[in-house]
Design an enzyme around this catalytic site. Structure first.
Site, PDB file in Angstrom:
ATOM      1  N   LYS A 226     -99.136 -86.497 -54.525  1.00 56.95           N
ATOM      2  CA  LYS A 226     -99.832 -86.655 -55.807  1.00 56.95           C
ATOM      3  C   LYS A 226     -98.880 -86.360 -56.976  1.00 56.95           C
ATOM      4  O   LYS A 226     -97.931 -87.089 -57.162  1.00 56.95           O
ATOM      5  CB  LYS A 226    -101.066 -85.742 -55.831  1.00 56.95           C
ATOM      6  CG  LYS A 226    -101.932 -85.834 -54.558  1.00 56.95           C
ATOM      7  CD  LYS A 226    -102.754 -87.094 -54.479  1.00 56.95           C
ATOM      8  CE  LYS A 226    -103.380 -87.329 -53.106  1.00 56.95           C
ATOM      9  NZ  LYS A 226    -104.229 -86.270 -52.595  1.00 56.95           N
TER      10      LYS A 226
ATOM     11  N   TYR B 120    -111.559 -81.403 -50.547  1.00 58.00           N
ATOM     12  CA  TYR B 120    -110.903 -82.680 -50.265  1.00 58.00           C
ATOM     13  C   TYR B 120    -111.375 -83.171 -48.892  1.00 58.00           C
ATOM     14  O   TYR B 120    -111.461 -82.390 -47.932  1.00 58.00           O
ATOM     15  CB  TYR B 120    -109.382 -82.474 -50.281  1.00 58.00           C
ATOM     16  CG  TYR B 120    -108.624 -83.716 -49.913  1.00 58.00           C
ATOM     17  CD1 TYR B 120    -108.566 -84.799 -50.780  1.00 58.00           C
ATOM     18  CD2 TYR B 120    -107.970 -83.832 -48.695  1.00 58.00           C
ATOM     19  CE1 TYR B 120    -107.872 -85.944 -50.448  1.00 58.00           C
ATOM     20  CE2 TYR B 120    -107.277 -84.976 -48.350  1.00 58.00           C
ATOM     21  CZ  TYR B 120    -107.231 -86.029 -49.232  1.00 58.00           C
ATOM     22  OH  TYR B 120    -106.557 -87.163 -48.892  1.00 58.00           O
TER      23      TYR B 120
ATOM     24  N   ASP C 120    -105.179 -74.532 -52.208  1.00 59.36           N
ATOM     25  CA  ASP C 120    -104.741 -75.921 -52.337  1.00 59.36           C
ATOM     26  C   ASP C 120    -104.622 -76.201 -53.828  1.00 59.36           C
ATOM     27  O   ASP C 120    -105.619 -76.352 -54.529  1.00 59.36           O
ATOM     28  CB  ASP C 120    -105.769 -76.860 -51.683  1.00 59.36           C
ATOM     29  CG  ASP C 120    -105.383 -78.333 -51.812  1.00 59.36           C
ATOM     30  OD1 ASP C 120    -104.549 -78.670 -52.675  1.00 59.36           O
ATOM     31  OD2 ASP C 120    -105.943 -79.149 -51.061  1.00 59.36           O
TER      32      ASP C 120
ATOM     33  N   ARG D  90     -84.400 -81.950 -37.930  1.00 51.48           N
ATOM     34  CA  ARG D  90     -85.766 -81.401 -37.864  1.00 51.48           C
ATOM     35  C   ARG D  90     -85.773 -79.938 -38.262  1.00 51.48           C
ATOM     36  O   ARG D  90     -86.701 -79.461 -38.909  1.00 51.48           O
ATOM     37  CB  ARG D  90     -86.342 -81.578 -36.439  1.00 51.48           C
ATOM     38  CG  ARG D  90     -87.626 -80.772 -36.217  1.00 51.48           C
ATOM     39  CD  ARG D  90     -88.470 -81.261 -35.049  1.00 51.48           C
ATOM     40  NE  ARG D  90     -87.707 -81.496 -33.844  1.00 51.48           N
ATOM     41  CZ  ARG D  90     -87.223 -80.553 -33.031  1.00 51.48           C
ATOM     42  NH1 ARG D  90     -87.427 -79.280 -33.308  1.00 51.48           N
ATOM     43  NH2 ARG D  90     -86.526 -80.877 -31.963  1.00 51.48           N
TER      44      ARG D  90
END
Ligand SMILES: *Cc1c(COP(=O)(O)O)cnc(C)c1O
Length: 345
Positions: free
Chosen positions: A158, A60, A133, A8
């Site tokens: 994406k 978005y 973004d 982690r």
């Protein structure tokens, strides 16, 4: 135990990926997390209750949802303004503004936000962070950190992945203290990208340039074809786009997403349904082409009167272009339009 005592907190595959992506983003530090929304979650944790966020109206959908949630749960004030209007953004900025969150081009209307002018203007009024973004452009086409932004993030789901086979979020910064603050949140909340996804993303990003070049050139041809057909096309690669020149000052290309209006909802629905190569789906950025009607799909959760106010027409069709043969794609659209026209009469 060294740097890699616990996955982690640190993992060698993730480190290689982060170093690679940092270079692509022109960042000094990169953090890879479990999704695009997770990246935004980490970033917005820099904002304390009582502080303010300024963001756009053509956002978005998931971003809109997270910001509404923050507003309700954390007493963070969120101002939704038209970010294509630089003066409006600057006017809303005050000493409580902590984060200015921008998207450009916006989705699905493909409107352009002037990143350098906003950065310059808001920083004169507030000690805030400007975050972009950059999912639509990918680091291959646009580097907001070089345009004055403090933070850039991408949905790695994406273009960076390119194959619809993983979820990831990618954050880039150019300030050491900011990198430490964000890493603290990633480690504390446990949202770092898992090693196998890091491996897949590393594979995906190796073909980013090739995919983007092909998707973009396909998209430009399709945009011209649709414009010739008489449709109203939103694409920053067309001279008819009102912010064509502004976009060119910031980016190395117009990308591979466009939207267009037919003037008739039922006609748009028929076109969408009749396509054979274009799959009906939300999302974008992978090697296969997709078609959708945002008003019915990705943006359906926005109330209709709000969609109308924001210029999100009900007959709007969004195309996300892949790497297929461009003539096949145009032929598919042509047969779909012809069939839909004959049914219209
Ligand atoms: C998909 C997307 C996101 C969210 O990313 P996920 O990986 O799905 O969480 C954020 N912003 C934009 C512009 C997107 O297209």
């Amino acid at each position: 135990m060294g740097e890699y005592d616990y996955t982690r907190s640190g993992n060698p595959t993730r480190s290689v990926l982060q170093e690679h992506l940092a270079r692509l983003m022109k960042a000094t530090d990169c953090l890879c997390v479990s999704s695009g929304m997770s990246a935004l979650d980490v970033i917005t944790r820099l904002v304390k209750s009582g502080e303010e966020i300024i963001t756009g109206i053509d956002l978005y959908g998931g971003t809109n949802r997270l910001l509404m949630y923050l507003q309700k749960q954390s007493q963070i004030v969120v101002h939704f303004v038209d970010t294509t209007d630089t003066l409006e953004v600057i006017e809303k900025t005050n000493e409580k503004t902590r984060l200015v969150l921008l998207e450009t081009p916006t989705n699905p209307l493909m409107q352009i936000t002037d990143i350098p002018s906003i950065c310059k203007g808001v920083k004169q009024k507030s000690n805030c962070l400007v975050c972009v973004d950059n999912t639509m452009m990918s680091p291959y086409l646009q580097n907001p950190l070089e345009l004055g932004a403090d933070i850039v993030y991408h949905s790695g789901t994406k273009y960076l992945s390119g194959h619809h086979d993983l979820m990831a979020g990618v954050i880039g910064v150019k300030d050491e203290q900011l990198a430490r603050d964000l890493y603290y949140v990633v480690n504390a909340t446990g949202c770092a990208l898992a090693p196998f996804e890091s491996f897949l993303l590393l594979r995906g990003v190796k073909t980013l340039a090739l995919r983007m070049e092909k998707q973009q050139s396909n998209c430009l041809e399709i945009a011209k074809y649709l414009e010739q057909k008489g449709f109203k096309v939103n694409y920053p690669g067309l001279l008819s786009h009102p912010q064509y020149h502004l976009h060119q000052t910031m980016a190395r290309g117009p990308g591979a997403v466009l939207s267009f209006q037919t003037g008739d909802i039922a006609f748009s629905e028929r076109i969408t349904n009749q396509c054979k190569i274009f799959a009906i789906s939300v999302s974008f950025g992978a090697i296969n082409s997709l078609i959708s009607m945002p008003g019915r799909m990705s943006h359906a959760s926005i109330p209709q009167h709000v969609r109308q106010e924001r210029g999100l027409a009900e007959d709007l069709i969004r195309l996300c272009i892949g790497i297929e043969d461009v003539q096949d794609l145009i032929d598919d659209l042509e047969q779909s339009i012809q069939q839909s026209l004959s049914r219209k009469e």
